[in-house]
Design an enzyme around this catalytic site. Structure first.
Site, short mmCIF file in Angstrom:
data_model
loop_
_atom_site.label_atom_id
_atom_site.label_comp_id
_atom_site.label_asym_id
_atom_site.label_seq_id
_atom_site.Cartn_x
_atom_site.Cartn_y
_atom_site.Cartn_z
N LYS A 44 128.37 99.29 71.87
CA LYS A 44 128.61 100.73 71.71
C LYS A 44 130.02 101.08 71.22
O LYS A 44 130.21 102.09 70.56
CB LYS A 44 128.35 101.47 73.02
CG LYS A 44 126.87 101.67 73.31
CD LYS A 44 126.66 102.55 74.52
CE LYS A 44 125.21 102.58 74.91
NZ LYS A 44 124.93 103.46 76.03
N ASP A 103 124.51 110.07 74.70
CA ASP A 103 124.30 109.68 76.11
C ASP A 103 124.69 110.81 77.08
O ASP A 103 123.91 111.21 77.94
CB ASP A 103 125.15 108.45 76.45
CG ASP A 103 124.54 107.16 75.93
OD1 ASP A 103 123.32 107.12 75.76
OD2 ASP A 103 125.30 106.21 75.72
#
Ligand code: ATR
Length: 283
Positions: free
Chosen positions: A64, A100
């Protein structure tokens, strides 16, 4: 046919393919989503392949943060967070986003507005970073961040302060949490404490919880963690980890297709896939 993918390591446990493929079907979009196990060494080469072959992809652990250097453009929020979980391919230009935190916070907002309320986040890792940024953006009054490794929370808090967020760092210890929790409305667990197979663990003692809390656990295996079970037993409102999973996926779908995501369909397919996965694991 548009191809989409998840890249990460491991990816076996992911239910994103079930969720996204159900969404494509529901919206009659010609698309297919698959998962690819990609090691750290394979990342650079894989991303170049993605540029030629796919319309978009998700990124998960451990890529990420490191994905950013391979992208052509990164959205302002994702850049502040320092992590990307969604990439859109626009005419071979790779554009990065982070959905997220938006997913986790949208789940809280469905219960109550966050503005001017206090929040407590347990954990200071990648997921916590994106959730804390989103909580601040929603205008929380004060943010408490409690982490096992205090330095990590100190760094996160100092980054958040640069964006005008009021935050305080705590140790992940009941003694410290007890001091502030009576002032807190929203509690989000972003640590992996309570996750299968150590599902009898909880990041916080039941005795400290109270009925006026709205508690979200981003752990989704098991669906009801010990934290959520104990939260319910004291009368607090709870949100399980599937909500963040589904809503971050719904935002990704919208970034890729420009079409409103069929959230109910995505939620149903995520639950079904998780139940199947759990059944297989128990065998
Ligand atoms: P993610 O991207 O899912 O947030 P991460 O960046 O590895 O993953 O962060 C994991 C979080 O869970 C961290 O806050 C970690 O605490 P440390 O910073 O001290 O490592 C927390 N965590 C993991 N295992 C834990 C445990 N057994 N007890 C307390 N906290 C734990």
């Amino acid at each position: 046919m548009n191809i989409y993918a998840l890249i990460g390591d491991p990816v076996e446990q992911s239910v994103s393919p079930e969720m996204q493929n159900a969404a494509f079907k529901e919206k009659e979009i010609s698309g297919v989503y698959c998962k690819l196990r990609v090691s750290v060494e394979e990342l650079a080469e894989t991303v170049e392949g993605m540029r030629l072959m796919v319309s978009g992809f998700n990124v998960t652990i451990p890529h990420k943060e490191t994905i950013i250097e391979h992208l052509d453009w990164v959205d302002k929020d994702a850049s502040k967070i320092g992590a990307v979980n969604v990439v859109k391919n626009e005419a071979n230009r790779l554009m990065g986003y982070n959905t997220d935190g938006k997913g986790a916070v949208a789940a809280l907002k469905r219960i109550e507005e966050l503005k001017d309320k206090n929040a407590l986040v347990l954990g200071a890792g990648g997921a916590a970073r994106s959730i804390c940024y989103e909580l601040c953006r929603e205008g929380v009054e004060h943010l408490y961040i409690a982490n096992r490794t205090k330095e990590r929370a100190v760094k996160l808090c100092s980054d958040l302060r640069k964006n005008g967020c009021h935050c305080t760092v705590l140790a992940l210890k009941d003694r410290e949490l007890k001091e502030v929790i009576h002032n807190v409305r929203f509690l989000v667990n972003t640590t992996s404490v309570g996750m299968h197979p150590k599902s009898e663990a909880s990041p916080i003692k039941r005795e400290i919880l109270h009925k006026d809390l709205i508690i979200e656990d981003i752990v989704y295996n098991p669906l009801e963690t010990r934290l959520l079970r104990e939260a319910e037993s004291v009368g607090a409102k709870t949100i399980n980890g599937v909500e963040m999973l589904v809503l971050q996926g719904a935002y990704a779908f919208e970034i890729w297709t420009g079409v409103e995501a069929p959230v109910e369909v995505m939620r149903d397919s995520a639950y079904n896939a998780l139940l199947e996965f759990n059944k297989k694991e128990k065998k």
